[in-house]
Design a protein around this motif. Structure first.
Motif, PDB file in Angstrom:
ATOM      1  N   VAL A   5       0.497  -1.334  -0.049  1.00  0.00           N
ATOM      2  CA  VAL A   5       0.129  -0.249  -0.077  1.00  0.00           C
ATOM      3  C   VAL A   5       0.769   0.962  -0.083  1.00  0.00           C
ATOM      4  O   VAL A   5       0.408   2.012  -1.078  1.00  0.00           O
ATOM      5  N   VAL A   6       1.600   1.517   1.122  1.00  0.00           N
ATOM      6  CA  VAL A   6       2.605   2.159   1.135  1.00  0.00           C
ATOM      7  C   VAL A   6       3.585   2.549  -0.982  1.00  0.00           C
ATOM      8  O   VAL A   6       3.943   3.828  -0.545  1.00  0.00           O
ATOM      9  N   TYR A   7       3.827   1.697  -1.392  1.00  0.00           N
ATOM     10  CA  TYR A   7       3.773   1.519  -2.396  1.00  0.00           C
ATOM     11  C   TYR A   7       3.873   1.704  -3.618  1.00  0.00           C
ATOM     12  O   TYR A   7       4.102   2.878  -3.970  1.00  0.00           O
ATOM     13  N   ALA A   8       2.342   1.193  -3.772  1.00  0.00           N
ATOM     14  CA  ALA A   8       1.670   1.689  -4.418  1.00  0.00           C
ATOM     15  C   ALA A   8       1.108   3.231  -4.349  1.00  0.00           C
ATOM     16  O   ALA A   8       0.584   3.970  -5.231  1.00  0.00           O
ATOM     17  N   PHE A   9       1.621   3.977  -2.981  1.00  0.00           N
ATOM     18  CA  PHE A   9       0.989   5.545  -2.962  1.00  0.00           C
ATOM     19  C   PHE A   9       2.456   5.854  -3.580  1.00  0.00           C
ATOM     20  O   PHE A   9       1.921   7.583  -3.332  1.00  0.00           O
ATOM     21  N   LEU A  10       2.930   5.494  -2.897  1.00  0.00           N
ATOM     22  CA  LEU A  10       4.731   6.411  -3.697  1.00  0.00           C
ATOM     23  C   LEU A  10       4.747   6.546  -5.199  1.00  0.00           C
ATOM     24  O   LEU A  10       5.177   7.355  -5.771  1.00  0.00           O
ATOM     25  N   ILE A  11       4.449   5.157  -6.026  1.00  0.00           N
ATOM     26  CA  ILE A  11       4.668   5.197  -7.342  1.00  0.00           C
ATOM     27  C   ILE A  11       3.640   6.320  -8.021  1.00  0.00           C
ATOM     28  O   ILE A  11       4.381   7.228  -8.791  1.00  0.00           O
ATOM     29  N   PRO A  12       2.809   6.827  -7.696  1.00  0.00           N
ATOM     30  CA  PRO A  12       1.876   7.252  -8.273  1.00  0.00           C
ATOM     31  C   PRO A  12       2.546   9.125  -8.272  1.00  0.00           C
ATOM     32  O   PRO A  12       2.242  10.331  -8.845  1.00  0.00           O
ATOM     33  N   LYS A  13       2.358   9.772  -6.923  1.00  0.00           N
ATOM     34  CA  LYS A  13       3.252  10.519  -6.328  1.00  0.00           C
ATOM     35  C   LYS A  13       4.700  11.212  -7.042  1.00  0.00           C
ATOM     36  O   LYS A  13       5.110  12.005  -7.559  1.00  0.00           O
ATOM     37  N   GLU A  14       5.437   9.946  -7.331  1.00  0.00           N
ATOM     38  CA  GLU A  14       6.131   9.962  -8.318  1.00  0.00           C
ATOM     39  C   GLU A  14       6.294  10.398  -9.534  1.00  0.00           C
ATOM     40  O   GLU A  14       6.810  10.966 -10.107  1.00  0.00           O
ATOM     41  N   LYS A  15       5.623   9.957 -10.004  1.00  0.00           N
ATOM     42  CA  LYS A  15       4.887  10.166 -11.620  1.00  0.00           C
ATOM     43  C   LYS A  15       4.159  11.504 -11.651  1.00  0.00           C
ATOM     44  O   LYS A  15       4.417  12.215 -12.603  1.00  0.00           O
ATOM     45  N   SER A  16       3.666  12.023 -10.169  1.00  0.00           N
ATOM     46  CA  SER A  16       2.769  13.246 -10.430  1.00  0.00           C
ATOM     47  C   SER A  16       3.476  14.340 -10.021  1.00  0.00           C
ATOM     48  O   SER A  16       3.938  15.033 -11.183  1.00  0.00           O
ATOM     49  N   ALA A  17       5.020  14.132  -9.740  1.00  0.00           N
ATOM     50  CA  ALA A  17       6.071  15.067  -9.541  1.00  0.00           C
ATOM     51  C   ALA A  17       6.808  15.105 -10.905  1.00  0.00           C
ATOM     52  O   ALA A  17       7.058  16.158 -11.047  1.00  0.00           O
ATOM     53  N   LYS A  18       6.876  14.317 -11.448  1.00  0.00           N
ATOM     54  CA  LYS A  18       7.824  14.234 -12.654  1.00  0.00           C
ATOM     55  C   LYS A  18       6.873  14.920 -13.819  1.00  0.00           C
ATOM     56  O   LYS A  18       6.862  15.953 -14.750  1.00  0.00           O
ATOM     57  N   GLN A  19       5.623  15.035 -14.388  1.00  0.00           N
ATOM     58  CA  GLN A  19       4.789  15.095 -14.679  1.00  0.00           C
ATOM     59  C   GLN A  19       4.115  17.042 -14.298  1.00  0.00           C
ATOM     60  O   GLN A  19       4.278  17.459 -15.266  1.00  0.00           O
ATOM     61  N   ALA A  20       4.174  16.606 -12.805  1.00  0.00           N
ATOM     62  CA  ALA A  20       3.892  18.631 -13.064  1.00  0.00           C
ATOM     63  C   ALA A  20       5.667  19.347 -13.060  1.00  0.00           C
ATOM     64  O   ALA A  20       5.527  20.450 -13.377  1.00  0.00           O
ATOM     65  N   SER A  21       6.361  18.819 -12.905  1.00  0.00           N
ATOM     66  CA  SER A  21       8.180  19.212 -13.511  1.00  0.00           C
ATOM     67  C   SER A  21       7.465  19.252 -14.850  1.00  0.00           C
ATOM     68  O   SER A  21       8.769  20.316 -15.036  1.00  0.00           O
ATOM     69  N   GLY A  22       7.283  17.957 -15.461  1.00  0.00           N
ATOM     70  CA  GLY A  22       7.668  18.875 -17.059  1.00  0.00           C
ATOM     71  C   GLY A  22       5.988  19.474 -17.535  1.00  0.00           C
ATOM     72  O   GLY A  22       6.421  20.272 -18.212  1.00  0.00           O
ATOM     73  N   SER A  23       5.386  20.006 -16.657  1.00  0.00           N
ATOM     74  CA  SER A  23       4.128  20.722 -17.341  1.00  0.00           C
ATOM     75  C   SER A  23       4.733  22.074 -16.738  1.00  0.00           C
ATOM     76  O   SER A  23       4.832  23.120 -17.089  1.00  0.00           O
ATOM     77  N   ASP A  24       5.512  22.418 -15.757  1.00  0.00           N
ATOM     78  CA  ASP A  24       6.077  23.113 -14.899  1.00  0.00           C
ATOM     79  C   ASP A  24       7.010  24.102 -16.314  1.00  0.00           C
ATOM     80  O   ASP A  24       7.400  24.890 -16.300  1.00  0.00           O
ATOM     81  N   ARG A  25       8.095  23.030 -16.700  1.00  0.00           N
ATOM     82  CA  ARG A  25       8.968  23.178 -17.996  1.00  0.00           C
ATOM     83  C   ARG A  25       7.620  24.003 -19.021  1.00  0.00           C
ATOM     84  O   ARG A  25       8.064  25.298 -19.489  1.00  0.00           O
ATOM     85  N   VAL A  26       7.024  23.205 -19.420  1.00  0.00           N
ATOM     86  CA  VAL A  26       6.401  24.226 -20.479  1.00  0.00           C
ATOM     87  C   VAL A  26       5.182  25.111 -20.224  1.00  0.00           C
ATOM     88  O   VAL A  26       5.699  26.213 -20.988  1.00  0.00           O
ATOM     89  N   VAL A  27       4.987  25.431 -19.070  1.00  0.00           N
ATOM     90  CA  VAL A  27       4.743  26.724 -18.547  1.00  0.00           C
ATOM     91  C   VAL A  27       5.937  27.627 -18.998  1.00  0.00           C
ATOM     92  O   VAL A  27       5.344  28.596 -19.120  1.00  0.00           O
ATOM     93  N   GLN A  28       6.591  27.295 -18.030  1.00  0.00           N
ATOM     94  CA  GLN A  28       7.581  28.845 -18.429  1.00  0.00           C
ATOM     95  C   GLN A  28       8.658  28.786 -19.732  1.00  0.00           C
ATOM     96  O   GLN A  28       8.965  29.932 -19.829  1.00  0.00           O
ATOM     97  N   GLN A  29       8.039  27.744 -20.313  1.00  0.00           N
ATOM     98  CA  GLN A  29       8.696  27.741 -21.652  1.00  0.00           C
ATOM     99  C   GLN A  29       7.720  28.970 -22.519  1.00  0.00           C
ATOM    100  O   GLN A  29       7.468  30.047 -23.591  1.00  0.00           O
TER     101      GLN A  29
END
Length: 188
Positions: free
Chosen positions: A16-40
């Motif tokens: 369960v803990v691992y399941a919660f951690l996996i989506p957070k990492e993906k969402s963090a990566k997606q957030a950093s990718g969308s931050d780059r798009v927003v900055q551009q």
């Protein structure tokens, strides 16, 4: 058995803990990718705004320059108009004097009046030449081609074609061409 149950519980909790951690990492990566798009996008918009501001400044400067040039031209034209009005007033005064003189002479002797009129015309032309910066055309002889065909030369000076002039006056095309050549020869 309690140990097995404990191991299952620990394993489930870890999953369960691992399941919660996996989506957070993906969402963090997606957030950093969308931050780059927003900055551009922000950088692109900032560049666009800078370019638009520069173009607007250039346009405003151009309009100011055009307004200044137009004002200067308008002042020059007003000065020229004032000068021309002064010349016209002077010519009208001179013409009035000459007309009075012609009337005075015509009551005495018609032949003398005609000679005086020719003399006054020459004086007027000399006077106009001194007032006008551009040279006036010399008077044409009384028996010139231009005097014999005034309507033809009026239409020709308006830029009408030889065919149009022929239809309007009722002469042949060849006659009109000959008359125009003779007039050029007289002017030369």
């Amino acid at each position: 058995m309690n140990d097995a149950w404990l191991y299952v519980m620990l394993l489930g909790a870890a999953a369960v803990v691992y399941a919660f951690l996996i989506p957070k990492e993906k969402s963090a990566k997606q957030a950093s990718g969308s931050d780059r798009v927003v900055q551009q996008v922000e950088q692109t918009l900032e560049q666009y705004m800078v370019e638009m501001e520069k173009e607007n400044d250039d346009l405003v400067n151009l309009l100011v320059q055009i307004r200044q040039e137009t004002g200067a031209k308008q002042l020059a034209l007003q000065e020229q108009l004032g000068d021309m009005r002064g010349r016209l007033a002077e010519m009208e005064r001179t013409a009035g004097k000459h007309e009075a003189r012609i009337e005075q002479l015509s009551s005495v002797d018609p032949r003398a009046a005609q000679e005086a009129a020719i003399q006054l015309r020459n004086e007027l032309l000399e006077n106009a030449a001194t007032l006008s910066p551009s040279p006036e055309p010399q008077p044409e002889p009384e028996d010139s081609v231009r005097h014999r065909y005034p309507q033809l030369f009026e239409l020709h000076d308006q830029g009408k074609s030889v065919d149009f002039i022929a239809k309007a006056i009722g002469l042949q095309r060849g006659e009109i061409q000959l008359i125009l050549r003779l007039a050029k020869r007289e002017e030369a």
